[in-house]
Design an enzyme around this catalytic site. Structure first.
Site, PDB file in Angstrom:
ATOM      1  N   ALA A 119       5.097   6.122   0.967  1.00  0.00           N
ATOM      2  CA  ALA A 119       5.032   5.923  -0.488  1.00  0.00           C
ATOM      3  C   ALA A 119       6.326   5.331  -1.021  1.00  0.00           C
ATOM      4  O   ALA A 119       6.317   4.467  -1.908  1.00  0.00           O
ATOM      5  CB  ALA A 119       4.721   7.242  -1.191  1.00  0.00           C
ATOM      6  N   ASP A 120       7.449   5.788  -0.491  1.00  0.00           N
ATOM      7  CA  ASP A 120       8.732   5.227  -0.901  1.00  0.00           C
ATOM      8  C   ASP A 120       8.817   3.743  -0.575  1.00  0.00           C
ATOM      9  O   ASP A 120       9.284   2.936  -1.383  1.00  0.00           O
ATOM     10  CB  ASP A 120       9.873   5.964  -0.198  1.00  0.00           C
ATOM     11  CG  ASP A 120      10.178   7.309  -0.825  1.00  0.00           C
ATOM     12  OD1 ASP A 120      10.555   7.330  -2.000  1.00  0.00           O
ATOM     13  OD2 ASP A 120      10.034   8.325  -0.138  1.00  0.00           O
TER      14      ASP A 120
END
Length: 400
Positions: free
Chosen positions: A172-173
């Protein structure tokens, strides 16, 4: 006569990176790769926590060499009034500020967009947060794991008979970092015509939501909740991981009827392609077991190398399941320049993923690896008019 250095696409753009692990610093790294001057503002004592994440060699943090590349490290304590005043001076001459404090932190320090843009109307301020800047979770701490769970990724990832599965890295980062860089460059493009900056607002729970295919619209329109399917696809077949005779794994994916026909033809069952259901993705998915009954033994009877060569000769899309060691030895990655080799003063040659994409006329580049904490403080703040005597005083008090 020495040829001039090629112009970098974001040359002349100045970025203040006041963010920490992982998404927002990644966005700033991408801007730096493309030529922006990125000034990394770090806490004088601790620096970016990414300096202490992952492995090191001889005390050199390896991940930081990549995440901090093409950045100048400046130490500055933004919790102090003097640090805030210095930051305002730097922001007045910047094009972009990238931050990922909890919503409201910059405003509490007098460094919100209203204050900064009053002195610099063209400023672009990019906010990256866990859950967004409004709503019931706005002030909650959030990391990539929250994005991987709330987006639906973990719910759909893994074996259908087992628990939801998180990725073993900051998925997600990473997606948020790339998305943030896109948002910033969109704002820069718009500013070229309007002359006015704006805020870019992105939460870690959003980008994966966008790329998780039609899960939301399917839920909305059909009331159907897409489930975990392991290595198979929800809407197509054949697709999956197949074990070979040398105990390796090969991934195969055939998303069109023509490639699926090539698969079953190569593997000795061309009659499957004549079935009425075979022409459509949903039909093939409904008969995954029938197709896999042909594919599984075919791979099991061959080594990974033999299977890959045969598939590619027949136009069947396959790829080996690579480890990092395989990636560094892969001739395809070498041919397209995906891995760059850069010299570090202590470690010598260091290999890492290169610039994210290639431009034919103004390509980006890696010009420096992650700097030592505060390595550029004197140069940058001296350029902002702070005398050596004043710097020494500020350093003594822990402001820089």
């Amino acid at each position: 006569m020495t040829a001039p250095e090629p112009r970098l696409p974001l040359q002349g753009v100045r970025v203040l990176d006041v963010s920490t692990v992982i998404a927002a610093p990644l966005a700033a790294m991408i801007l730096g790769d493309l030529g922006a001057e990125v000034i990394k503002i770090e806490h004088p004592e601790h620096g970016d926590p990414a300096r202490h994440h992952g492995y090191d060699r001889d005390g050199v943090p390896l991940w930081w060499l990549m995440l901090g590349r093409n950045k100048k490290s400046v130490t500055l304590y933004l919790g102090s009034e003097e640090g805030q005043e210095i930051f305002r001076t730097l922001a007045a001459d910047a094009d972009v500020v990238v931050e990922n404090f909890r919503p409201g932190t910059l405003e509490r320090w007098g460094l919100g967009y209203d204050e900064l843009s009053a002195a610099n109307p063209g400023l672009i301020l990019a906010h990256v947060s866990g859950f967004g800047r409004t709503g019931p979770l706005a002030n909650e701490p959030g990391f990539g794991t929250m994005g991987e769970t709330m987006s639906g990724f973990a719910f759909r990832n893994g074996d259908p008979a087992a628990e939801p599965t998180l990725p073993p890295f900051g998925l997600a980062d990473g997606v948020t970092g790339i998305s943030t860089a896109l948002g910033i460059m969109t704002a820069l493009y718009e500013r070229a015509s309007s002359g006015v900056g704006q805020e870019v607002d992105l939460s870690i729970i959003e980008p994966l939501l966008t790329i998780l295919e039609p899960q939301v619209i399917t839920q909305d329109q059909l009331g159907r909740t897409l489930q975990r399917t392991g290595n198979s696809a929800e809407m197509n077949a054949p697709r999956g991981m197949y074990r070979t005779s040398d105990d390796a794994w090969v991934a195969l994916s055939a998303s069109t009827a023509s490639t699926a026909t090539s698969v079953v033809t190569l593997m000795g069952a061309p009659e499957l392609a004549t079935q009425p259901w075979f022409a459509h993705a949903n039909g093939r998915h409904a008969h995954t077991d029938d197709i896999d009954a042909v594919i599984v033994p075919w791979f099991a009877a061959r080594t990974a190398s033999e299977a890959t060569v045969a598939c590619r000769a027949a136009g069947v899309p396959v790829a080996p399941v690579h480890s990092a060691a395989d990636i560094l030895a892969d001739p395809q990655y070498e041919a397209i320049g995906s891995i760059g080799t850069y010299e570090h003063p202590q470690l010598g040659p260091v290999r890492m993923p290169d610039v994210l994409f290639r431009l034919s006329r103004t390509p980006g580049s890696v010009r420096s690896l992650g700097a030592e904490l505060g390595q550029h403080t004197d140069d940058v703040l001296g350029g902002a008019g702070i005398t050596p005597e004043r710097l020494a005083e500020l350093r003594e008090r822990g402001v820089v």
